[in-house]
Design a protein around this motif. Structure first.
Motif, PDB file in Angstrom:
ATOM      1  N   GLY A 264     -78.126   1.961 -73.217  1.00  0.00           N
ATOM      2  CA  GLY A 264     -76.849   2.386 -72.667  1.00  0.00           C
ATOM      3  C   GLY A 264     -76.650   1.916 -71.249  1.00  0.00           C
ATOM      4  N   ASP A 265     -75.478   2.218 -70.715  1.00  0.00           N
ATOM      5  CA  ASP A 265     -75.092   1.847 -69.353  1.00  0.00           C
ATOM      6  C   ASP A 265     -75.496   2.979 -68.404  1.00  0.00           C
ATOM      7  OD1 ASP A 265     -73.891   1.187 -66.972  1.00  0.00           O
ATOM      8  OD2 ASP A 265     -71.889   0.869 -67.809  1.00  0.00           O
ATOM      9  N   GLY A 266     -76.465   2.716 -67.551  1.00  0.00           N
ATOM     10  CA  GLY A 266     -76.998   3.735 -66.655  1.00  0.00           C
ATOM     11  C   GLY A 266     -76.039   4.193 -65.577  1.00  0.00           C
ATOM     12  N   THR A 267     -74.890   3.535 -65.462  1.00  0.00           N
ATOM     13  CA  THR A 267     -73.892   3.991 -64.484  1.00  0.00           C
ATOM     14  C   THR A 267     -72.969   5.054 -65.089  1.00  0.00           C
ATOM     15  OG1 THR A 267     -72.261   2.283 -65.065  1.00  0.00           O
ATOM     16  CG2 THR A 267     -73.892   1.729 -63.364  1.00  0.00           C
ATOM     17  N   ARG A 268     -73.144   5.348 -66.364  1.00  0.00           N
ATOM     18  CA  ARG A 268     -72.304   6.337 -67.046  1.00  0.00           C
ATOM     19  C   ARG A 268     -72.991   7.706 -67.054  1.00  0.00           C
ATOM     20  NH1 ARG A 268     -68.120   4.024 -69.881  1.00  0.00           N
ATOM     21  NH2 ARG A 268     -67.908   5.917 -71.139  1.00  0.00           N
ATOM     22  N   LEU A 269     -72.236   8.713 -66.701  1.00  0.00           N
ATOM     23  CA  LEU A 269     -72.761  10.069 -66.598  1.00  0.00           C
ATOM     24  C   LEU A 269     -73.372  10.540 -67.915  1.00  0.00           C
ATOM     25  CD1 LEU A 269     -72.909  12.291 -64.416  1.00  0.00           C
ATOM     26  CD2 LEU A 269     -70.799  13.224 -65.356  1.00  0.00           C
ATOM     27  N   SER A 270     -72.713  10.227 -69.026  1.00  0.00           N
ATOM     28  CA  SER A 270     -73.201  10.695 -70.329  1.00  0.00           C
ATOM     29  C   SER A 270     -74.562  10.093 -70.677  1.00  0.00           C
ATOM     30  CB  SER A 270     -72.180  10.346 -71.421  1.00  0.00           C
ATOM     31  OG  SER A 270     -71.966   8.942 -71.484  1.00  0.00           O
TER      32      SER A 270
ATOM     33  N   ASN B 164     -76.524  -0.183 -58.885  1.00  0.00           N
ATOM     34  CA  ASN B 164     -77.675   0.591 -58.406  1.00  0.00           C
ATOM     35  C   ASN B 164     -77.236   1.719 -57.480  1.00  0.00           C
ATOM     36  OD1 ASN B 164     -79.404  -1.010 -59.865  1.00  0.00           O
ATOM     37  ND2 ASN B 164     -79.883  -2.372 -58.158  1.00  0.00           N
ATOM     38  N   LEU B 165     -76.213   1.449 -56.673  1.00  0.00           N
ATOM     39  CA  LEU B 165     -75.684   2.486 -55.788  1.00  0.00           C
ATOM     40  C   LEU B 165     -75.053   3.621 -56.593  1.00  0.00           C
ATOM     41  CD1 LEU B 165     -75.008   3.527 -52.970  1.00  0.00           C
ATOM     42  CD2 LEU B 165     -72.933   2.140 -53.022  1.00  0.00           C
ATOM     43  N   VAL B 166     -74.271   3.263 -57.600  1.00  0.00           N
ATOM     44  CA  VAL B 166     -73.625   4.282 -58.439  1.00  0.00           C
ATOM     45  C   VAL B 166     -74.676   5.142 -59.145  1.00  0.00           C
ATOM     46  CG1 VAL B 166     -72.226   4.626 -60.513  1.00  0.00           C
ATOM     47  CG2 VAL B 166     -71.493   2.987 -58.778  1.00  0.00           C
ATOM     48  N   ILE B 167     -75.695   4.512 -59.687  1.00  0.00           N
ATOM     49  CA  ILE B 167     -76.759   5.231 -60.386  1.00  0.00           C
ATOM     50  C   ILE B 167     -77.429   6.245 -59.461  1.00  0.00           C
ATOM     51  CG2 ILE B 167     -79.047   4.968 -61.434  1.00  0.00           C
ATOM     52  CD1 ILE B 167     -77.955   2.145 -62.388  1.00  0.00           C
ATOM     53  N   CYS B 168     -77.776   5.788 -58.261  1.00  0.00           N
ATOM     54  CA  CYS B 168     -78.454   6.679 -57.315  1.00  0.00           C
ATOM     55  C   CYS B 168     -77.536   7.810 -56.853  1.00  0.00           C
ATOM     56  CB  CYS B 168     -78.963   5.887 -56.115  1.00  0.00           C
ATOM     57  SG  CYS B 168     -80.374   4.817 -56.497  1.00  0.00           S
ATOM     58  N   GLU B 169     -76.262   7.510 -56.615  1.00  0.00           N
ATOM     59  CA  GLU B 169     -75.327   8.553 -56.175  1.00  0.00           C
ATOM     60  C   GLU B 169     -75.120   9.604 -57.267  1.00  0.00           C
ATOM     61  OE1 GLU B 169     -71.869   6.268 -54.622  1.00  0.00           O
ATOM     62  OE2 GLU B 169     -72.339   7.389 -52.799  1.00  0.00           O
ATOM     63  N   LEU B 170     -74.972   9.176 -58.509  1.00  0.00           N
ATOM     64  CA  LEU B 170     -74.814  10.127 -59.602  1.00  0.00           C
ATOM     65  C   LEU B 170     -76.051  11.012 -59.742  1.00  0.00           C
ATOM     66  CD1 LEU B 170     -73.127   7.954 -62.399  1.00  0.00           C
ATOM     67  CD2 LEU B 170     -72.111   9.871 -61.156  1.00  0.00           C
ATOM     68  N   CYS B 171     -77.211  10.388 -59.666  1.00  0.00           N
ATOM     69  CA  CYS B 171     -78.454  11.153 -59.829  1.00  0.00           C
ATOM     70  C   CYS B 171     -78.682  12.109 -58.664  1.00  0.00           C
ATOM     71  CB  CYS B 171     -79.636  10.198 -59.975  1.00  0.00           C
ATOM     72  SG  CYS B 171     -79.660   9.336 -61.570  1.00  0.00           S
ATOM     73  N   LYS B 172     -78.283  11.695 -57.484  1.00  0.00           N
ATOM     74  CA  LYS B 172     -78.494  12.530 -56.292  1.00  0.00           C
ATOM     75  C   LYS B 172     -77.476  13.677 -56.241  1.00  0.00           C
ATOM     76  CE  LYS B 172     -81.075  12.810 -52.569  1.00  0.00           C
ATOM     77  NZ  LYS B 172     -82.539  12.842 -52.653  1.00  0.00           N
ATOM     78  N   LYS B 173     -76.213  13.350 -56.436  1.00  0.00           N
ATOM     79  CA  LYS B 173     -75.156  14.334 -56.212  1.00  0.00           C
ATOM     80  C   LYS B 173     -74.856  15.189 -57.438  1.00  0.00           C
ATOM     81  CE  LYS B 173     -73.054  11.477 -52.612  1.00  0.00           C
ATOM     82  NZ  LYS B 173     -71.882  10.678 -52.189  1.00  0.00           N
ATOM     83  N   HIS B 174     -74.959  14.591 -58.629  1.00  0.00           N
ATOM     84  CA  HIS B 174     -74.629  15.348 -59.837  1.00  0.00           C
ATOM     85  C   HIS B 174     -75.858  16.019 -60.444  1.00  0.00           C
ATOM     86  CE1 HIS B 174     -72.030  16.309 -63.283  1.00  0.00           C
ATOM     87  NE2 HIS B 174     -73.125  16.144 -64.005  1.00  0.00           N
ATOM     88  N   PHE B 175     -76.986  15.289 -60.453  1.00  0.00           N
ATOM     89  CA  PHE B 175     -78.190  15.816 -61.097  1.00  0.00           C
ATOM     90  C   PHE B 175     -79.218  16.361 -60.104  1.00  0.00           C
ATOM     91  CE2 PHE B 175     -76.500  12.679 -64.126  1.00  0.00           C
ATOM     92  CZ  PHE B 175     -76.384  13.476 -65.253  1.00  0.00           C
ATOM     93  N   HIS B 176     -78.956  16.180 -58.794  1.00  0.00           N
ATOM     94  CA  HIS B 176     -79.805  16.735 -57.735  1.00  0.00           C
ATOM     95  C   HIS B 176     -81.265  16.260 -57.834  1.00  0.00           C
ATOM     96  CE1 HIS B 176     -76.323  19.209 -56.970  1.00  0.00           C
ATOM     97  NE2 HIS B 176     -76.382  19.685 -58.195  1.00  0.00           N
ATOM     98  N   VAL B 177     -81.434  14.971 -58.119  1.00  0.00           N
ATOM     99  CA  VAL B 177     -82.768  14.374 -58.163  1.00  0.00           C
ATOM    100  C   VAL B 177     -83.335  14.318 -56.746  1.00  0.00           C
ATOM    101  CG1 VAL B 177     -84.075  12.287 -58.724  1.00  0.00           C
ATOM    102  CG2 VAL B 177     -82.202  13.029 -60.212  1.00  0.00           C
ATOM    103  N   ASP B 178     -84.605  14.680 -56.596  1.00  0.00           N
ATOM    104  CA  ASP B 178     -85.214  14.746 -55.262  1.00  0.00           C
ATOM    105  C   ASP B 178     -85.264  13.386 -54.573  1.00  0.00           C
ATOM    106  OD1 ASP B 178     -85.609  17.455 -55.287  1.00  0.00           O
ATOM    107  OD2 ASP B 178     -87.658  17.336 -56.053  1.00  0.00           O
ATOM    108  N   ARG B 179     -85.641  12.337 -55.329  1.00  0.00           N
ATOM    109  CA  ARG B 179     -85.825  11.036 -54.680  1.00  0.00           C
ATOM    110  C   ARG B 179     -85.213   9.927 -55.520  1.00  0.00           C
ATOM    111  NH1 ARG B 179     -88.421   9.931 -50.294  1.00  0.00           N
ATOM    112  NH2 ARG B 179     -89.019   7.808 -49.780  1.00  0.00           N
ATOM    113  N   THR B 180     -84.359   9.138 -54.887  1.00  0.00           N
ATOM    114  CA  THR B 180     -83.748   7.987 -55.546  1.00  0.00           C
ATOM    115  C   THR B 180     -84.161   6.708 -54.834  1.00  0.00           C
ATOM    116  OG1 THR B 180     -81.758   8.249 -54.187  1.00  0.00           O
ATOM    117  CG2 THR B 180     -81.748   9.281 -56.369  1.00  0.00           C
TER     118      THR B 180
END
Length: 221
Positions: free
Chosen positions: A52-58, A81-97
């Motif tokens: 899948g496309d890792g830039t997609r929230l689903s 890569n920026l979109v992926i990290c921003e989604l993971c940081k802001k939406h999923f609250h990942v500790d380290r991107t």
């Protein structure tokens, strides 16, 4: 509990990094938008693979991004890569991107918008050359991002205590990953039974402050 890592894109880089992290005991999930790459990744034991496309929230939700300790974006497009990290940081609250970038000029911007570590091959090579010009050190230490993580290159001499030992026999510090062994013109993804030979160049990824002990264990210096 084993740390969980999500890798997104990257073709050969994704496969090599997945193998290295699994060898070190991490739980690894890989996302790739190319079916052929997914089929090759699926051959790796214990690696969870999603097409899948890792830039997609689903897609990130399907990969359980919210349960990850680290997310590493390795696609060929800096913007993705920026979109992926921003989604993971802001939406999923990942500790380290961690984001791979091709343009060194983008590193500062990536940090400003919240990416924890930014890796640029060009700037890393430049840093190595600059470091060698300034100091005659036994190993090269290249900070990644905010300096919390470092890449350490350790040349192995014929008198090093690690010569002939398999990786499972070498007690590296807890927060050090032996990422790669460069042997002549070959790049070796290390496994537990991989032996270190004289003339090898060992590449470590270490938390800041752990690299000195790791170098001591490998070289005795």
């Amino acid at each position: 509990m084993k740390k969980r890592v999500l890798l997104v894109g990257g073709r050969r880089k994704e496969k090599a990094l997945a193998l290295s992290l699994l060898t070190q005991g991490y739980r690894v999930t890989a996302i790739n938008d190319t079916l052929e790459d997914c089929q090759k990744l699926a051959e790796i034991d214990k690696l969870r693979v999603l097409h899948g496309d890792g830039t997609r929230l689903s897609v990130l939700e399907d990969a359980e991004a919210g349960s990850m300790d680290i997310v590493i974006a390795l696609t060929a497009q800096d913007e993705d890569n920026l979109v992926i990290c921003e989604l993971c940081k802001k939406h999923f609250h990942v500790d380290r991107t961690v984001a791979l970038v091709s343009d060194p000029a983008k590193i500062e911007f990536f940090h400003r918008v919240g990416v924890d570590s930014v890796v640029c091959a060009l700037s890393t090579i430049t840093s190595i050359l600059a470091h060698q010009a300034r100091m005659d050190q036994f190993s090269n230490v290249v900070p990644i991002g905010d300096g919390g993580v470092e890449i350490v290159e350790v040349p192995v001499s014929k008198n090093a205590p690690c010569i002939g030992k398999q990786l499972w026999e070498i007690q590296l510090p807890e927060k050090v990953i032996l990422a790669c062994i460069l042997r002549g013109d070959k790049s070796i993804v290390p496994k537990g039974n991989t032996a270190i030979l004289a003339g090898d160049l060992v590449v470590l990824i270490a938390d800041h402050g752990q690299e000195t002990e790791a170098v001591r264990v490998l070289t005795g210096a």
